[in-house]
Structure formats: C-alpha cells, structure tokens
Design an enzyme around this catalytic site. Sequence first.
Site, PDB file in Angstrom:
ATOM      1  N   SER A  63       0.758  -1.178  -0.180  1.00 33.64           N
ATOM      2  CA  SER A  63       0.182  -0.014  -0.162  1.00 33.64           C
ATOM      3  C   SER A  63       0.772   1.331  -0.132  1.00 33.64           C
ATOM      4  CB  SER A  63      -0.999   0.079   1.000  1.00 33.64           C
ATOM      5  OG  SER A  63      -2.019  -0.819   0.971  1.00 33.64           O
ATOM      6  N   LYS A  66       0.299   3.401  -2.949  1.00 38.33           N
ATOM      7  CA  LYS A  66      -1.004   4.291  -2.735  1.00 38.33           C
ATOM      8  C   LYS A  66      -0.563   5.760  -2.791  1.00 38.33           C
ATOM      9  CE  LYS A  66      -3.639   0.728  -1.041  1.00 38.33           C
ATOM     10  NZ  LYS A  66      -4.640  -0.015  -0.062  1.00 38.33           N
ATOM     11  N   TYR A 191      -3.847  -2.572 -10.075  1.00 45.03           N
ATOM     12  CA  TYR A 191      -3.625  -2.436  -8.618  1.00 45.03           C
ATOM     13  C   TYR A 191      -2.756  -3.646  -8.252  1.00 45.03           C
ATOM     14  CZ  TYR A 191      -4.785  -2.263  -3.627  1.00 45.03           C
ATOM     15  OH  TYR A 191      -4.815  -2.551  -2.448  1.00 45.03           O
ATOM     16  N   TYR A 242      -4.547   3.731   8.008  1.00 49.77           N
ATOM     17  CA  TYR A 242      -5.998   3.126   8.085  1.00 49.77           C
ATOM     18  C   TYR A 242      -6.474   3.445   9.419  1.00 49.77           C
ATOM     19  CZ  TYR A 242      -3.005   0.534   5.063  1.00 49.77           C
ATOM     20  OH  TYR A 242      -2.121   0.043   3.955  1.00 49.77           O
ATOM     21  N   VAL A 260       1.544  -3.763   3.659  1.00 49.08           N
ATOM     22  CA  VAL A 260       1.459  -5.013   4.472  1.00 49.08           C
ATOM     23  C   VAL A 260       2.583  -5.797   4.206  1.00 49.08           C
ATOM     24  CG1 VAL A 260      -1.098  -5.339   4.902  1.00 49.08           C
ATOM     25  CG2 VAL A 260      -0.054  -6.181   2.700  1.00 49.08           C
TER      26      VAL A 260
HETATM   27  N1  GLN Z   1      -2.243  -5.412  -1.918  1.00 48.99           N
HETATM   28  C1  GLN Z   1      -2.945  -5.066  -0.479  1.00 48.99           C
HETATM   29  C2  GLN Z   1      -4.284  -5.285  -0.557  1.00 48.99           C
HETATM   30  O1  GLN Z   1      -4.944  -4.932  -1.499  1.00 48.99           O
HETATM   31  C3  GLN Z   1      -2.346  -4.006  -0.069  1.00 48.99           C
HETATM   32  C4  GLN Z   1      -2.995  -3.798   1.243  1.00 48.99           C
HETATM   33  C5  GLN Z   1      -1.934  -2.971   2.231  1.00 48.99           C
HETATM   34  O2  GLN Z   1      -0.779  -2.752   2.369  1.00 48.99           O
HETATM   35  N2  GLN Z   1      -2.683  -2.498   3.443  1.00 48.99           N
HETATM   36  O3  GLN Z   1      -4.741  -5.997   0.274  1.00 48.99           O
END
Ligand code: GLN
Length: 306
Positions: A63, A66, A191, A242, A260
């Site tokens: 993420s 993003k 994505y 988050y 993650v």
């Molecule tokens: N690729 C992961 C997902 O879509 C990214 C989530 C994350 O890093 N929080 O679940």
Amino acid sequence: MDYQAVLEEVAAHARPYVRQGRVADYIPALEQVSADRFGIAVADINGDVYGVGDWETPFSVQSISKTFSLALVMAQSHGGHDSIWQRVGREPSGTPFNSLVQLEAENGIPRNPFINAGALVVTDRLQTLTGDASTSMLHFLREESGNEDLAFDQAVADSEAEHGDRNAALAHFMASFGNLENPVPSVIEHYFWQCSIEMSCRDLAVAGGFLARHGLRADGSRLLEAREAKRINAVMLTCGTYDAAGEFAYRVGLPAKSGVGGGIIAVIPGRCTLCVWSPALDARGNSVAGAAALDHFTTLTGWSVF
Ligand code: GLN
C-alpha cells in the site's frame, strides 16, 4: 544532525519489537519473508541518504504504492486534479483498509485514497490518464528513486490476484455506482501489479523526496505544486495508516504511509523522507517495529510536524 548515529540508536530501540507482530499471510507470497528483517533509511532534501540494517533489501511495497499513485495522478492531471476528489474523499475511514461497510451508505465514494477502495479509484484514474497504470507507476518510481532495476514481483502479483476476491468485490461495488472508468478486471490487475513492486528502504526514501521538498524532484524540477504536496502529506497523516492513523499521529506525529509488506514511509516536510521496514504487522496491518522506530526517531530528534 548526525543521521547515522540517530538511525543506529533508533534501530537498537526497535529491535526488540521486530518479532512482536505477524507477517501478512492473506497474500500467501508475502508470508515467505522472514519476520526478523529490519531496515531504516533517511533521504534528506539535499539528496544525502543514510541507512541501517536491511535498508538496501527490496521488499513488497504494497500500500505504500498508494502514495505514489495519488502523486502521479495529480502530476498527470496538469492542475485539473480536483476531479479525483469528486470520486474519492479525504476523511479517515476508521475502518480496516479493505473494508466494504461505508461504501454502500456513501454511494460508492471511498472515504480516502489510501484505503483499498480509494486506491482502486486512483488506479482507475491513472489507467485512463496513461493507458497503462502499473507500468507508468514503475517508470515513475525508477525515475524518482534513481534505481533502474526496480521491478514487479510476479509471484506476489499472482498470489494477490488468486486471493483477490475482496478487492474485486470493492471494485465491482464501486463500478455499480458508476465510480470506475475502466473495466473491473483491468483496474484490479493494475492495482495488484503496482502493489507487487519491490523496493528497498533506500529506494522508497529517495523516491518520496518530493514530499519533503514541497513538490520538487531531486534535480530541482517540479513534480507537484507545493499545495499538492501539502495535500498528499495531510492525507497521509490523517489516513495513511488506516484505522490506526489517530494512534500513529499521537505516537509519531508525521505524515506516513504503511503497507502490508511491512514498510512505512514518513515525511518531515522541509527536512527529509524516511522509510522503515520490518515485516511483522499489528492487527491493523502496520509494521510493529516500524512504528516503534518512527516513534523513537521523532522522540530523539524532536522533528514531528507538531
Ligand atoms: N495489496 C494489498 C491489498 O490490497 C495492499 C494492502 C496494504 O498494504 N494495506 O490487500
């Protein structure tokens, strides 16, 4: 500031936390990484880079991508970026990063660009703007990091696609509200690819330098207007970790974006960009040792935005 000495002290402080969380296993390919890893890097606004531990080892950005997809959409929109904010909000969600619950009541408009639903909308926009969202992102990251070897990790992208029902659900649900411009399979594929890019703490700290330089790249050219960089930093602070963003602001006090894969980038506007990596996560998906390290860094230096 003796960055090297500070990073060494921060790493020593964070080490005991390294095994306190759990490595993400809902994307099986991510589970292969050892929980013992820890690295931290700082890139200051003049281009000097410092690091400790596994700071040159590539890991899955997940993420953290993003942040860069939002920046790229803003940069590519040539001042017309306000339209993205018709399709995604900028309020913390208070719900897990992959939650569906708010979307129905809020007509398919995700709360912010840093939860999965919001990032899918941003990727969709990038796909429209570039015709190939994930490759544009890879080229952008190679350029900003100065590392031409950056690549996708096919095993991670495939693993995520195989276990991607929830992201597919988010995308289909938003499409039902008319909030996607491209077909769902293409949006989720791009994505997954963007999340699979492998970068080190060094690469990410350098690539995120424009956020500390108020929108300027390392060579002095302008990627974003200062107010655009300010906005990305603001959304990182309020939404980048988050449903732990409040706790993170309380402990660390910096704009930050986690993934993650165990990485977290953090920005000290006007000074430097940091990246820390340790794969074991807390229940909200943020690196336990990473958060402890950033907490200690701002405590030692006094450099939070507060
Ligand atoms: N690729 C992961 C997902 O879509 C990214 C989530 C994350 O890093 N929080 O679940």
